[in-house]
Design an enzyme around this catalytic site. Sequence first.
Site, mmCIF file in Angstrom:
data_model
loop_
_atom_site.group_PDB
_atom_site.id
_atom_site.type_symbol
_atom_site.label_atom_id
_atom_site.label_comp_id
_atom_site.label_asym_id
_atom_site.label_seq_id
_atom_site.Cartn_x
_atom_site.Cartn_y
_atom_site.Cartn_z
ATOM 1 C CG LEU A 64 65.036 36.024 3.271
ATOM 2 C CD1 LEU A 64 66.129 35.287 2.536
ATOM 3 C CD2 LEU A 64 64.185 34.992 4.220
ATOM 4 C CB THR A 127 51.945 45.905 11.588
ATOM 5 O OG1 THR A 127 52.360 44.733 11.067
ATOM 6 C CG2 THR A 127 52.188 47.180 10.216
ATOM 7 N NE ARG A 218 47.184 33.705 8.643
ATOM 8 C CZ ARG A 218 47.144 34.562 9.606
ATOM 9 N NH1 ARG A 218 46.952 33.826 10.965
ATOM 10 N NH2 ARG A 218 47.468 35.825 9.784
HETATM 11 O O1 C5P Z 1 47.896 35.067 6.321
HETATM 12 P P1 C5P Z 1 48.065 36.462 6.225
HETATM 13 O O2 C5P Z 1 47.050 36.890 5.047
HETATM 14 O O3 C5P Z 1 47.873 37.170 7.563
HETATM 15 O O4 C5P Z 1 49.639 36.560 5.806
HETATM 16 C C1 C5P Z 1 50.268 37.937 5.919
HETATM 17 C C2 C5P Z 1 51.648 37.704 5.530
HETATM 18 O O5 C5P Z 1 52.381 39.159 5.381
HETATM 19 C C3 C5P Z 1 52.474 36.863 6.389
HETATM 20 O O6 C5P Z 1 53.606 36.360 5.701
HETATM 21 C C4 C5P Z 1 52.933 38.005 7.601
HETATM 22 O O7 C5P Z 1 54.167 37.672 8.104
HETATM 23 C C5 C5P Z 1 53.264 39.272 6.378
HETATM 24 N N1 C5P Z 1 53.213 40.632 7.141
HETATM 25 C C6 C5P Z 1 52.441 41.074 7.854
HETATM 26 N N2 C5P Z 1 52.332 42.414 8.413
HETATM 27 C C7 C5P Z 1 53.309 42.875 8.161
HETATM 28 C C8 C5P Z 1 54.406 42.398 7.315
HETATM 29 C C9 C5P Z 1 54.467 41.223 6.901
HETATM 30 O O8 C5P Z 1 51.141 40.235 8.009
HETATM 31 N N3 C5P Z 1 53.411 44.148 8.691
#
Ligand code: C5P
Length: 238
Positions: A64, A127, A218
């Site tokens: 969060l 990022t 995903r």
């Molecule tokens: O579906 P995917 O593998 O891209 O999901 C990555 C998860 O990590 C998502 O919940 C995304 O919001 C989170 N996240 C990210 N990059 C970051 C921080 C968090 O992809 N720098």
Amino acid sequence: MPREGRNPILVAIDTPDLDRAKALSQSLAGVVGGIKLGLEFFNAHGPAGVAEVAGGRGDLFLDLKYHDIPNTVAGAVRAAAKLQPMFLNVHAAGGPAMMRAALEAAGEESARLGVPRPQVIAVTVLTSMDDGDLTAVGQQGPAAEQVVRLARLTQGCGLDGVVCSPLEIAAIRAACGPDFTLIVPGIRPAGATVGDQKRVMTPREAVDAGADWLVIGRPITGAPDPAAAARDIVRDLA
Ligand code: C5P
């Protein structure tokens, strides 16, 4: 497998659909190391929904990203501690007093409840922000330097670790040492669809680079058989 031989996968359940979240959580129990629920799910279903999806499993990353004055963040952390997450997080940019208040609140409330203290993790630089975005908010200097600066600050405040991109692992490990928890999203198994992630590593590469935990969404949740997809990743890591 990384340290301690444990399963490092935290599956990101990014959906506002309670039934889908419950089904994913149930089908992945025991197959992944934990589940991550974030703002999308939380704002749809609140703490009761989180408890329904993650209740009692002890493997929740409650993502969060608190960023407010120390007193408010401490209150939020105390409330969140009742959900007994394994990890919760704050923005390091909230500053040292805010981070210390979060850590203290996590410690006090979990002691009061007689449950393990959640690891308190910081987000350094999102990022999604590049050097130009940082300049726009008044932060001079490259994002890579700001990431390491905030990781050191996080560690200095006593927090347990940071969320970082795969490409930041090496620099943060070098700056913060082996005992600082690195939770790494942006993971794609070889051959998987990259989607909107720009800088990715495979699970194996990220673990070899020094990641403690891998946040994977995903590639698992979007697979026809999520448990099978997770098992394939675990097998590649073994
Ligand atoms: O579906 P995917 O593998 O891209 O999901 C990555 C998860 O990590 C998502 O919940 C995304 O919001 C989170 N996240 C990210 N990059 C970051 C921080 C968090 O992809 N720098």
